[in-house]
Design a protein around this motif. Structure first.
Motif, short mmCIF file in Angstrom:
data_model
loop_
_atom_site.label_atom_id
_atom_site.label_comp_id
_atom_site.label_asym_id
_atom_site.label_seq_id
_atom_site.Cartn_x
_atom_site.Cartn_y
_atom_site.Cartn_z
N CYS A 1 6.48 -11.19 54.64
CA CYS A 1 7.80 -10.78 54.66
C CYS A 1 7.21 -9.75 56.76
CB CYS A 1 7.89 -9.24 53.90
SG CYS A 1 7.55 -9.73 52.38
N LYS B 1 18.20 -9.72 53.03
CA LYS B 1 16.30 -10.90 52.68
C LYS B 1 15.88 -10.47 52.96
CE LYS B 1 15.99 -15.57 52.65
NZ LYS B 1 17.13 -16.85 52.30
N ASP C 1 13.84 -18.62 46.11
CA ASP C 1 12.75 -18.28 45.78
C ASP C 1 12.55 -17.58 43.64
OD1 ASP C 1 9.27 -17.68 46.41
OD2 ASP C 1 10.51 -15.48 45.06
N ASP D 1 14.12 -7.84 50.03
CA ASP D 1 12.73 -9.34 49.10
C ASP D 1 13.78 -10.35 49.41
OD1 ASP D 1 11.77 -10.05 46.56
OD2 ASP D 1 11.44 -8.18 45.91
N THR D 2 13.32 -11.36 48.28
CA THR D 2 13.56 -12.75 49.05
C THR D 2 15.52 -13.41 49.17
OG1 THR D 2 13.53 -13.84 47.10
CG2 THR D 2 11.65 -13.65 48.06
N CYS E 1 11.97 -11.71 52.85
CA CYS E 1 10.91 -12.31 53.04
C CYS E 1 11.34 -13.80 52.96
CB CYS E 1 10.27 -11.79 52.15
SG CYS E 1 9.80 -10.49 51.35
N PHE E 2 10.57 -14.87 53.21
CA PHE E 2 10.73 -16.19 53.59
C PHE E 2 9.27 -16.60 53.53
CE2 PHE E 2 12.86 -13.69 56.36
CZ PHE E 2 14.14 -14.61 56.29
N LYS E 3 8.68 -18.15 53.35
CA LYS E 3 7.93 -18.78 53.22
C LYS E 3 6.79 -18.20 53.45
CE LYS E 3 10.37 -23.71 53.00
NZ LYS E 3 9.80 -24.53 53.23
N MET F 1 8.80 -20.86 49.19
CA MET F 1 8.51 -19.66 48.87
C MET F 1 7.46 -19.10 48.54
SD MET F 1 12.18 -19.03 50.39
CE MET F 1 11.99 -17.52 50.50
N ASP G 1 13.38 -23.27 56.38
CA ASP G 1 13.76 -22.47 54.92
C ASP G 1 15.41 -22.42 55.28
OD1 ASP G 1 13.09 -19.91 53.79
OD2 ASP G 1 11.61 -19.85 54.41
N ASP H 1 18.39 -16.08 47.46
CA ASP H 1 17.27 -16.34 47.02
C ASP H 1 17.07 -17.83 46.44
OD1 ASP H 1 14.60 -15.66 45.78
OD2 ASP H 1 16.05 -14.39 43.95
#
Length: 762
Positions: free
Chosen positions: A257, A250, A209, A146-147, A252-254, A1, A201, A207
């Motif tokens: 975003c 959610k 991350d 966000d994540t 955002c990922f590895k 992440m 993912d 979350d």
């Protein structure tokens, strides 16, 4: 992440990238803007119409592998859809009928508390701001982009919460159990998966991350006693609006975003019924009609939703801002009056004070000197402690001096540990100056400023094998002076996209912030960090943004009739520009005086924002008149506003004529700049306000009228301020200067910062 790829500031730098096709597939993600009134009556839904549009492409049947597909159909935030297309298919759409307004590449954005409530004056649990205010806030819903979120965190407990507001239309996706505090959790990942293929993912709102859990709890986390990070910053943690509801989106990922996912999330959040949007992420300074966040935020604000975004972590470089649209609250970062001191004593008896969150065992004996080395291979990579750069034969059993920069601060400590080192002194370079950011290192480590780092480096070079150091750690210290100080990493103005609008708007707490954390990840985000903690300490404008989001939720609860621009104005015009030593705000980069390009209107003051006296209000029509002044063509205007026929009859003569709570004056082509503003009385009736202006010696300022008398609450009055270069004077050597326009009564002070620019300054 994202937390595992900490870069220069170890908490997710902000930058803008274009997505490139993978080798295995030529499909890319595009966002297609359609004429909102173009759907033929023969199609029951817009989705049906958009699907038919894609199937009609001549290139759509050439290969099933490259068959176009719709990822999202937008309805609230944007008239159009996101789709996976080949570049040829995208070009065909661009050249098709007038129903297609524009076809844009998807873009990827990057993710840019125990003490902060007391620091901000939010110090009585359950009582809003202070005893007597009694602001509940449970009817306000904060949407956090966000994540994801960790629902098990005590920060999201719903003990004592009333039933969920009936107007709420959101839901919880699988993998998350919601309650009366965390009332919504959704994932938007189609853009990410289209770009990254089958990249591993977690596509639930959970979350993995930590970043999203941290920001959500900062904005509106419940009270949690005995919170700390491995013993640091212990106390009761709470969000800024502890009774407000949280909805997690959610996006955002590895690898970041994606714009298509963000837009889909905003689209859903508007339909769900959020009151505040908090986005601790952003990209570069792109035109508003290509900026996904700006486009989505425009519709949100039009619907009465307050939007708070991080300014970016690219400071102290000038003109490094993200999220500069005037309908967005752009938030920079400052320090708290709390620190985590750590000390390095070199063999020649010199003691240096730095910071650290290290909590493990010491190096050897508590006061036993240990060998000190710097630059083990005589090249820059070893100075920076990049992976594989250290010579184990020279490092084993020693403290290593590492220059800050390039790779993550915590990764440098891991590199030292793997090479056999027992400790680290992380020394700033000119780029980070004297700013100190604490980290939960895996080995004993002390971060020091540039001046101390230079002395330590010189000592290590000159003393050679006889150089030694002792590291020690001082725990948590409160009431640090001076504070706040503007964080060096906080992105700076001027706003190059629209120089007539000053950004950032304000600063809030963003350095060494304690908030809830995911149990899926260690506090450093490193793969080898197996420690588990319910709270973590992070720094960045990602942390300051949710502080302002939570404060906006409190203001919304106290004044439900206020527009998003009125809330923004209240936070800006009541902000302060002095530290706790009653001296002007300073810049952590080098200790010099700060200015509005770094701190905007100043540091937020929640108490005063509750009763600002006067506000600068704005409507959707005002923002449209602003966009018309930018010379956008009709299609670009439609992209942002979603409106079909914009004639620009009410176009502003200058973008700076927008009724904004700050001023940005551009000299060069003209020696006189005149702006008109309108103030709305939200204070007491029968109140007299007088004007006072402050400007550099070579600029004259006149405010007309110089007095405004408000008979009624809600009454509006205009004034005009004229800024003129004085004859026979020259602009300052820096080509920039600052001042203010102040309206004051017996009870209130309504202050607007002013920046002055002469020609090109960068």
């Amino acid at each position: 992440m994202a937390t595992k790829i900490y870069s220069y500031f170890s908490f997710l730098l902000i930058f803008l990238l274009h997505i490139h096709s993978s080798i295995s597939s030529p499909l890319k993600t595009y966002i297609i803007h359609m004429n909102p009134h173009s759907k033929p009556p023969s199609f029951f839904t817009h989705h049906d119409y958009y699907s038919s549009t894609l199937l009609s492409l001549s290139s759509s049947s050439s290969s099933q592998t490259h068959s176009p597909s719709i990822l999202y159909t937008y309805s609230s935030s944007y008239p159009g859809f996101a789709a996976s297309l080949t570049p040829e298919q995208a070009d065909e759409l661009r050249s098709s009928s007038g129903d297609v307004v524009g076809v844009y590449d998807d873009m990827v954005y990057q993710l840019h508390t125990t003490r902060t409530p007391q620091f901000l004056g939010l110090d009585v649990p359950g009582e809003g701001l202070s005893a007597g205010d009694h602001i509940d806030g449970s009817d306000v819903i904060v949407g956090v982009f966000d994540t994801g979120i960790s629902p098990e965190s005590d920060s999201f407990s719903d003990v004592g919460m009333p039933p969920v507001p009936r107007r709420w239309k959101g839901k919880c996706d699988s993998g998350i159990k919601c309650n009366k505090k965390l009332i919504g959790a959704a994932t938007f990942s189609h853009g990410f998966t289209a770009a990254e293929g089958n990249a591993a993912d977690d596509f639930t709102p959970r979350d993995v991350d930590g970043h999203g859990t941290h920001t959500a709890s900062t904005a509106a986390g419940a009270h949690v006693t005995n919170a700390s990070l491995l013993g640091y910053a212990s106390g009761t943690a709470r969000g800024m609006a502890p009774r407000a509801r949280i909805a997690a989106y959610k996006v955002c990922f590895k690898t970041g975003c994606f714009g298509s996912d963000i837009l889909a999330g905003i689209d859903q959040a508007i339909r769900d019924g959020v009151d505040v949007l908090s986005l601790s992420l952003g990209g570069g300074s792109a035109p508003y009609f290509t900026d996904t966040i700006a486009i989505g935020a425009f519709t949100a604000v039009e619907k009465g939703i307050f939007v708070s975004c991080s300014a970016g972590n690219s400071g102290p470089t000038k003109a490094s801002l993200a999220n500069t649209a005037p309908w967005i609250m752009t938030v920079g970062a400052g320090t708290l009056d709390r620190d985590f001191p750590a000390f390095a004593v070199t063999g020649n008896g010199h003691k240096f004070t730095g910071v650290s969150l290290y909590s493990g065992p010491g190096m050897r004996g508590k006061h036993e000197p240990t060998g000190l080395v710097y630059g083990t291979k005589g090249n820059g990579s070893s100075n920076l402690c990049l992976p594989g750069s250290l010579d184990p034969a020279r490092v084993r059993g020693k403290v290593v001096v590492c220059d800050r920069g390039v790779n993550a601060r915590v990764e440098k400590g891991e590199v030292v540990k793997e090479a056999g080192g027992v400790g680290m002194i992380l020394a700033n370079t000119a780029e980070s100056g004297e700013e100190l950011v604490a980290d939960a290192h895996l080995i004993p480590a002390v971060a020091v400023g540039m001046k101390a780092g230079n002395v330590i480096r010189e000592y290590a070079r000159n003393t050679g094998k006889r150089a030694t150091a002792v590291l020690s750690f001082g725990g948590t210290v409160l009431n640090v002076r001076p504070s706040p100080v503007v964080a060096a990493f906080s992105s700076r103005g001027p706003n190059l996209l629209t120089p007539q609008i000053m950004k950032p708007d304000v600063i809030g707490p963003g350095v060494n912030i304690l908030a809830a954390w995911s149990q899926e990840d260690g506090p450093t985000g490193l793969e080898k960090d197996t420690r588990k903690t319910k709270f973590n300490i992070l720094s960045g404008t990602s942390m300051s943004c949710p502080h302002i989001s939570g404060l906006a939720a409190l203001l919304k609860a106290a004044h439900p009739e206020w527009s998003p621009s009125a809330i923004k104005s209240a936070l800006m015009t009541t902000a302060y520009n002095h530290d706790n030593m009653q001296a002007p705000l300073r810049d952590a980069t080098d200790g010099s005086l700060s200015n509005p390009w770094a701190h905007g209107a100043g540091h937020v003051n929640p108490h005063k924002a509750m009763s600002p006296g006067l506000v600068y209000d704005l409507s959707t029509n005002d923002y449209i008149a602003f966009l018309c002044s930018l010379q956008y063509n009709p299609l670009h205007l439609q992209t942002v506003t979603k409106m079909r026929n914009i004639t620009c009859k009410h176009k502003l003569s200058d973008p700076g004529q927008l009724n904004y709570p700050s001023f940005s004056v551009l000299f060069g082509k003209t020696r006189v700049v005149r702006y008109t503003r309108e103030l709305t009385n939200v204070g007491s009736p029968r109140t007299l306000y007088q004007a006072r202006a402050n400007a550099p010696p070579n600029v004259g300022v006149k405010v007309r009228p110089s007095k405004l008398y408000f008979r009624n609450v809600g009454e509006k009055k205009k004034y005009t301020v004229t800024f003129a270069e004085k004859k026979g004077t020259n602009p300052p050597a820096s080509k920039s200067a600052f001042g203010s326009v102040l309206w004051f009564s017996k009870k209130n002070q309504v202050r607007s910062p002013v920046s002055f620019m002469w020609n090109e300054i960068l």
